[in-house]
Structure formats: C-alpha cells, structure tokens
Design an enzyme around this catalytic site. Structure first.
Site, PDB file in Angstrom:
ATOM      1  N   LYS A  76       0.805  -1.220   0.000  1.00  0.00           N
ATOM      2  CA  LYS A  76       0.000   0.000   0.000  1.00  0.00           C
ATOM      3  C   LYS A  76       0.840   1.273   0.000  1.00  0.00           C
ATOM      4  CE  LYS A  76      -4.443  -1.600   1.541  1.00  0.00           C
ATOM      5  NZ  LYS A  76      -4.219  -3.013   1.956  1.00  0.00           N
ATOM      6  N   SER A 133       1.695  -9.937  -0.766  1.00  0.00           N
ATOM      7  CA  SER A 133       1.340  -8.519  -0.656  1.00  0.00           C
ATOM      8  C   SER A 133       1.706  -7.894   0.689  1.00  0.00           C
ATOM      9  CB  SER A 133      -0.155  -8.346  -0.920  1.00  0.00           C
ATOM     10  OG  SER A 133      -0.919  -9.168  -0.051  1.00  0.00           O
ATOM     11  N   GLU A 168      -9.733   7.085   3.922  1.00  0.00           N
ATOM     12  CA  GLU A 168     -10.608   6.217   4.695  1.00  0.00           C
ATOM     13  C   GLU A 168      -9.843   4.920   4.908  1.00  0.00           C
ATOM     14  OE1 GLU A 168     -10.751   6.068   1.381  1.00  0.00           O
ATOM     15  OE2 GLU A 168     -10.472   3.901   1.307  1.00  0.00           O
TER      16      GLU A 168
HETATM   17  C1  LIG Z   1      -5.081  -4.050   1.786  1.00  0.00           C
HETATM   18  C2  LIG Z   1      -4.363  -5.305   1.515  1.00  0.00           C
HETATM   19  C3  LIG Z   1      -4.755  -6.187   0.472  1.00  0.00           C
HETATM   20  C4  LIG Z   1      -5.988  -5.972  -0.339  1.00  0.00           C
HETATM   21  O1  LIG Z   1      -6.009  -4.810  -1.104  1.00  0.00           O
HETATM   22  P1  LIG Z   1      -5.818  -4.851  -2.678  1.00  0.00           P
HETATM   23  O2  LIG Z   1      -6.150  -3.469  -3.089  1.00  0.00           O
HETATM   24  O3  LIG Z   1      -6.744  -5.875  -3.246  1.00  0.00           O
HETATM   25  O4  LIG Z   1      -4.406  -5.198  -2.943  1.00  0.00           O
HETATM   26  C5  LIG Z   1      -3.979  -7.295   0.238  1.00  0.00           C
HETATM   27  N1  LIG Z   1      -2.894  -7.592   0.979  1.00  0.00           N
HETATM   28  C6  LIG Z   1      -2.488  -6.782   1.990  1.00  0.00           C
HETATM   29  C7  LIG Z   1      -1.293  -7.165   2.772  1.00  0.00           C
HETATM   30  C8  LIG Z   1      -3.205  -5.620   2.288  1.00  0.00           C
HETATM   31  O5  LIG Z   1      -2.804  -4.826   3.308  1.00  0.00           O
END
Ligand SMILES: *Cc1c(COP(=O)(O)O)cnc(C)c1O
Length: 403
Positions: free
Chosen positions: A100, A388, A122
């Site tokens: 993010k 992610s 948000e």
């Molecule tokens: C917020 C988040 C997601 C989901 O958000 P996407 O916009 O679909 O990427 C996935 N993995 C992590 C670690 C997150 O913090």
C-alpha cells in the site's frame, strides 16, 4: 489530440477510455459537488506523474525509503511441495509491511504538486490509513483518517500507529460503522474542503481516474518482476501470476506489465470467507452483479434492490463487497481466472508458508497461496505470486486459530 476512435473505444486492460471505462466497467459516478475535485485530478494526473522531476522523486523514495526493489525470491521448498517453480514477490518487506505504501507515496506526491496541504483517507483494517499517515509524517502534511467505530475497536494497534504518526483518526458513527461509512465521511469532508485537500484512495476503486492512477503507482511491482525474472531465469515472462484481490491494487500492480502478454496466465484469488454460499463471504465475482459502488460501475455484492451486502473475510484487507473495474473487466473478458479461498484454507496456507520458507504472510496474501492447491501445476512452469504483506498484524488471529 484525442481521436474520435479513442474517445469511443472501450479501453484496454492497462488503459481505460477517457471516461474511465475498462470494457463495461468504470466511469465516475459522483455527486455534482465532487465534480470539481475529481475533474482537477483527471485533467492533471498523467502529466504530473510522468513529469521527469516527479518520477525522480517517486523512484528515489521507493528506493531509499520503502526499500525497493522488493526481492523476487525463488521459494525452493514450497516449489518442491507443489512441483513447480514458485517465485514470491516480497511486498511484505516494504516499509510499513505491504504494497500500500507504493500508492500512498505516489498520491501524496501528486497532492503536493497540486498544492494540497491536507490529506484525507478512509481505512477499514487500518493498513491504508497507516501507509497514508506514514507518508504525511514524511512530508509534513496534515492527515485525517476516517474509520468506522467498529473498526477502531477491532484494529487498535493500527489506530495507535496512525495517532503516533500525527494523524487525526475520525470515528465514523453512521450505518454499520465500518469501511463504507468511513468512505461516506471522507467524501463529505472532501466536498467541504475542495481547495486544500486531496483524498487518497487505497485501492483500484473509486471514480475515474483513481483506478487507473492507483494501478499505475502499483505497476512498479510487475515492472520489477519482469527485470528480476529475466536476471534469474533468462526470460521476462512467467507462465502464471497469482495475487489476492480485495479491491485489487496488489493484483493490478503485479498483473500490469503482463496484461498484454497472452502467454501469461493471470490468477486472481478472492476471499470465500466461511464458504461462497455461506452468506459470509467476500467472493465478489461469484456473488456480485453489476452495480455502482464508491463512484464506479463494477461487480458488487448487493441485494436485488441494490443494497450492498455486508461482506465477510477473516482478512480485513479482503473484506470488501466489490472489486475495481479493471478486475471486473478481466473477469468478464476471461483474461484473468478468478478463484477463491476460504478463511480456513488461507490459515492453512499461511502456516504452510511459515513452516516451509520461514515467512509469515499477511492473511490476505495467504489467500493467494491457497490457490496453489487449486491450480494444476507442472514442474516446468514458472509461477510468480504476490506476497502482498507480512503477517505481524495477523498474529492475534493466527494464535487464536492455529493450534
Ligand atoms: C489491503 C491489503 C490487500 C488488499 O487490497 P488490494 O487493493 O486488493 O491489494 C492485500 N494484501 C495486503 C497485505 C493488504 O494490506
């Protein structure tokens, strides 16, 4: 000059048409009073983000502050287990622990160029709020984060982080007191402060140009993967790319530079919660219909009369009743395959990665890992999976559920 055919085209996977459509999905469905704010962004975002000095500052922060490029790690033991060649794109190693921050830095730099000194956002689980508050501290900007009262209670550590970073966390007390109410409050604030405020949206959702803008900031992920894969295997192209989808920003980022490569199979994994048909799920492509959510036309989990259905996932980041318009188009056109994983499957996959590779993944990323059980993999296939985020934030859940 924009030609007539471009004006009328249906948009490509990487580039929506000028109205922000990817195929049948996208657009900007906003109240009249937000028109000016969104129009200012739409008119300026491409010129600003591809300006040389912007790119220099953005890339330098990604390198020296976030720690990019994030490693592309060949996971030997998990590869042996699934009889395939599995590479993990380590977004979990970024500063603040997930992908993010790539988007938060991009949008706050953009806001700076537009002369905005106040940032609002948000947040549901708090991950996007923490990333935004982090970048605001870095740049010395005022930061206000709207968050549902229920989420403030559930996500106390992230609330503490945001406050320590100097952000004001404003409780959203209306409705179900969760993400969608926080979004409404943020929009209301933006309407009242059009001149000095930028609204940072955390995924590839919202009115045009947000989905495209966020996808471009996150596309650094696949830009790096192509180069890293070439260095490690002699080819820039894997056979498969796998990512979890909440709103869809990490998936958009790791898909981006492979969207026009038909030999690369794209796999998106949604959260099935307690099971797709359990009434407690967030598997939008399985359950959703076309509707308008947060300013764009996409697939939405809703009742027949258009009331948004409260989603459920064990992972807060996937607990969202829609997907971004790019993903709705990828689904409808068949360019990407959409799978889902339940809470339990994700938990098991998280434990498996931890024991086989010594990496504790975020619960969201564990959904992508769970897809490995559903794909028919061969040992000559190269698969890249977006890890992610890291699992620190989920330790409580892991300790309660894994015995
Ligand atoms: C917020 C988040 C997601 C989901 O958000 P996407 O916009 O679909 O990427 C996935 N993995 C992590 C670690 C997150 O913090």
């Amino acid at each position: 000059m924009i030609s007539k055919s471009f004006r009328l085209n249906k948009g490509t996977y990487t580039q929506p048409n000028i109205f922000g459509y990817y195929g049948n999905f996208g657009g900007a469905f906003i109240p009249e009073m937000l028109h000016r704010n969104v129009e200012e962004l739409r008119e300026n975002y491409i010129n600003i983000i591809y300006d040389h000095s912007f790119q220099e500052e953005y890339k330098s922060l990604l390198k020296n502050y976030v720690g990019r490029p994030s490693p592309l790690y060949f996971a030997k033991r998990i590869s042996a287990h699934y009889r395939s060649k599995i590479y993990l794109k380590r977004e979990d190693l970024n500063h603040t622990g997930a992908h993010k921050i790539n988007n938060a830095i991009g949008q706050v730099l953009l806001a700076n160029r537009l002369g905005k000194r106040r940032i609002i956002a948000e947040t549901g689980a708090g991950q996007h709020g923490v990333a935004t508050a982090t970048v605001c501290a870095l740049m010395g900007l005022e930061c206000v984060v709207f968050m549902g009262v229920k989420d403030i209670e559930r996500q106390a550590p992230n609330v503490a982080r945001m406050r320590m970073l100097g952000a004001t966390v404003v409780p959203a007390t209306s409705g179900s007191q969760t993400l969608k109410d926080a979004t409404n409050e943020a929009i209301r604030d933006w309407i009242n402060n059009p001149d000095d405020t930028h609204y940072v949206i955390g995924s590839v959702v919202g009115p045009h140009p947000y989905p495209d803008m966020v996808a471009r900031f996150q596309s650094i992920i696949s830009e790096e993967v192509r180069q890293q894969l070439f260095e490690q295997t002699g080819s820039e192209l894997p056979n498969l790319v796998v990512a979890c989808v909440g709103g869809g920003s990490n998936a958009a980022g790791i898909f981006y530079h492979f969207l026009d490569e038909p030999s690369v199979e794209l796999v998106a994994v949604e959260a099935a919660g307690l099971g797709i048909r359990s009434g407690k799920s967030a598997a939008t492509t399985k359950l959703g219909t076309t509707g308008i959510l947060h300013g764009s036309k996409s697939l939405v989990m809703q009742t027949e009369d258009g009331q948004v259905v409260e989603p459920h996932s064990i992972s807060a980041g996937l607990d969202y009743p829609g997907i971004g318009p790019m993903h709705a188009h990828l689904f409808e056109s068949g360019r990407a395959k959409f799978l889902s994983a339940t809470d339990d499957e994700a938990l098991q996959s998280a434990l498996e990665l931890t024991r086989l590779e010594g990496i504790i993944p975020a619960l969201e990323s564990a959904h992508a890992l769970a897809a490995l059980n559903q794909l028919q993999l061969r040992d000559d296939q190269v698969l890249v999976l977006c890890l992610s985020g890291r699992g620190d934030k989920d330790l409580d859940t892991y300790m309660k559920t894994l015995k």
